[in-house]
Design a protein around this motif. Structure first.
Motif, mmCIF file in Angstrom:
data_model
loop_
_atom_site.group_PDB
_atom_site.id
_atom_site.type_symbol
_atom_site.label_atom_id
_atom_site.label_comp_id
_atom_site.label_asym_id
_atom_site.label_seq_id
_atom_site.Cartn_x
_atom_site.Cartn_y
_atom_site.Cartn_z
ATOM 1 N N UNK A 18 3.147 -3.412 0.884
ATOM 2 C CA UNK A 18 3.649 -4.469 1.768
ATOM 3 C C UNK A 18 5.051 -4.173 2.277
ATOM 4 N N UNK A 19 5.823 -3.416 1.483
ATOM 5 C CA UNK A 19 7.193 -3.074 1.887
ATOM 6 C C UNK A 19 7.248 -1.794 2.712
ATOM 7 N N UNK A 20 6.095 -1.162 2.943
ATOM 8 C CA UNK A 20 6.062 0.089 3.699
ATOM 9 C C UNK A 20 6.728 1.237 2.979
ATOM 10 N N UNK A 21 6.660 1.240 1.650
ATOM 11 C CA UNK A 21 7.385 2.233 0.856
ATOM 12 C C UNK A 21 6.486 3.319 0.262
ATOM 13 N N UNK A 22 5.193 3.316 0.585
ATOM 14 C CA UNK A 22 4.293 4.321 0.022
ATOM 15 C C UNK A 22 4.286 5.584 0.880
#
Length: 530
Positions: free
Chosen positions: A383-387
């Motif tokens: 959801x945080x776009x951190x992958x």
């Protein structure tokens, strides 16, 4: 039936030569259960031992006139390799039935099915589901109403049947078939005596398979298994691979007393992994008598704030208290740590190392955080776009930082805010190697003290020039990594700016893993087929 354990590379990366090969437990258990019900001609191929290639893949299908049933177990870091192997067989045998199972496809059945290579995904525990599927397919019966599976319908839509039930009594599963894994590369010294862990750590994907249940084998069953390992396979050190060994303290005491009564403690030592808050003082005298020499604790962090945020439900303080308790009873301690949790700062990583150094335990290993699909940390990172997901999920490897050169282009899958990737890699490498490069650790590795960690040198290695040169080469890489890890942050970040990563894949849609509810059910009472 062919069962496959895929592997991109040998476990341990550059250290794989000195990391004992673990038996693919999931496939062994499935094989034992199917054999109980009369399935014949079962074959297991483990790519840790032998790679499946376009030149040799047909030899694993003895009867090529029939369309085979192929089962592939899928861990996240091996997903791409699993799909590639499935493609190889599907092209050769278009009517074959390829079944995938394991934690990764349990979380992401749609991904596996939409590759076009998997016909069926088995979600959760697979013994009963695989039994039903096998006989339905063999007898040309309908299998699409079997619980615990996912498949594509005629419209290409994913169909999820209701979750399968868990076996109420895991003694219904036969003794592990060690005879199928007698290759000399395997480490035979392991046993599983329980399943599950009734806790909700935000980074652990185990409950995708077992929910919050906890089941254990009877002491009679465990003793039978231990006798095979000690008397037939001459194991002198056995590790209990239970997710949480000591959840039920009565079972632990009874088991330890039985081990002593049978005299197994005089022929073998034992190691376990468990939770600190389940390590009751009542059980330690019994474990000591039974020759349990090492307890591994998943401490993960030395920061109380982080422990609370990741839903450990146990404090750093309780770990330190139980470490002191284990020392009191003369039992060794191994700590498993993770760097890279969300909101973790560089200063907190330093503090974590200070805490465990002061604890003065036998062995410590630092892994990089892996946000596995189906976990809360994965959801939050997505959801945080951190992958950062590499093709085939190849970078979702918890030992990525310590089993490759620090100059590797393979990116970590997740890096918390306030830290760069190279800074996180440097911290992991520095803490691992500073711990390894202590004389007490080096001496035990050189003298092959099993149970200390995860690196083990071969017998008489010092008399084999090839082994000596290989060890020197690995040591050189480790020293280079360690020296670079002391670089100033600005210099390391400048250097890393020249290392280009592939574009990250978009995270696939996954199932509602947090809403799954498992029910336990007795195994079928019908007589096994002969």
């Amino acid at each position: 039936m062919l069962l496959i354990n895929p592997a991109y590379e040998h476990f341990g990366g550059m250290m794989s030569r000195y990391v004992p090969v673990g038996i693919p437990v999931a496939l062994g258990v499935i094989a034992a259960y199917l054999k109980k019900w009369g399935v014949k001609n079962l074959q297991i191929v483990d790519e840790e031992i032998e790679e499946i290639t376009p030149e040799n893949y047909l030899k694993f299908i003895p009867n090529q006139d029939k369309q085979p049933i192929i089962g592939i177990t899928v861990l996240t870091s091996q997903a791409g390799r699993a799909y590639a192997i499935a493609k190889l067989y599907k092209e050769a045998f278009p009517k074959s039935i390829i079944i995938m199972g394991g934690v990764h496809v349990t979380a992401l059945p749609q991904e596996a099915l939409q590759t076009g290579q998997a016909d069926i995904v088995v979600r959760g525990e697979g013994e009963e589901t695989m039994r039903k599927l096998y006989f339905a397919i063999q007898d040309n019966q309908e299998w699409k109403d079997i619980s615990g599976i996912s498949y594509l319908n005629n419209k290409g839509e994913v169909v999820d049947t209701p979750d399968g039930d868990l076996l109420q009594d895991i003694d219904e599963i036969p003794i592990f078939p060690y005879e199928l894994f007698e290759h000399p590369k395997y480490d035979m010294g392991f046993i599983t005596t329980a399943r599950g862990c009734p806790y909700k750590c935000s980074y652990c994907s185990q409950r995708l398979l077992t929910g919050l249940t906890y089941r254990w084998h009877s002491k009679e069953r465990v003793l039978e298994n231990l006798k095979i390992l000690v008397h037939k396979y001459h194991q002198t050190n056995i590790t209990f691979y239970d997710d949480n060994f000591s959840t039920n303290k009565r079972r632990v005491i009874d088991l330890c007393d039985a081990i002593v009564k049978e005299g197994l403690h005089e022929k073998c030592s034992f190691a376990v992994q468990t939770r600190a808050d389940n390590l009751y003082e009542d059980i330690l005298p019994a474990m000591k008598r039974a020759n349990f020499k090492t307890v591994a604790l998943g401490m993960e962090t030395g920061i109380e704030r982080i422990a609370k945020e990741i839903n450990k439900d146990q404090t750093v303080a309780i770990h330190l208290e139980k470490i002191a308790l284990l020392k009191k009873y003369g039992i060794g301690v191994t700590l498993m740590m993770i760097y890279g949790f969300p909101t973790e700062t560089p200063e907190e990583r330093i503090e974590t190392f200070r805490v465990i150094k002061n604890a003065d335990v036998g062995f410590v290993k630092f892994n990089n955080l892996i946000p596995y699909p189906g976990t809360l940390i994965y959801e939050n990172a997505k959801n945080a776009g951190k992958l950062h997901i590499e093709p085939g999920w190849r970078n979702f490897n918890s030992t990525l930082s310590i089993t490759r050169s620090i100059f590797s282009k393979t990116p970590l899958p997740y890096v918390p805010d306030g830290t760069t990737e190279i800074e996180l890699k440097m911290a992991i490498i520095k803490r691992n190697l500073l711990y390894y490069f202590q004389w007490k650790i080096i001496k035990k590795i050189l003298t092959r003290d099993k149970g200390l960690g995860w690196v083990e040198l071969p017998p008489m290695w010092y008399l084999r020039p090839r082994e000596v040169f290989a060890l020197l080469g690995m040591t050189l890489v480790c020293i280079t990594n360690l020296l670079f890890s002391f670089s100033p942050a600005w210099a390391a970040n400048l250097f890393s700016s020249f290392i280009k990563h592939d574009t990250a894949l978009h995270p696939p849609k996954d199932i509602k893993a947090f809403s799954r509810i498992f029910k336990m059910k007795a195994a079928p009472s019908m007589e096994p087929k002969s």
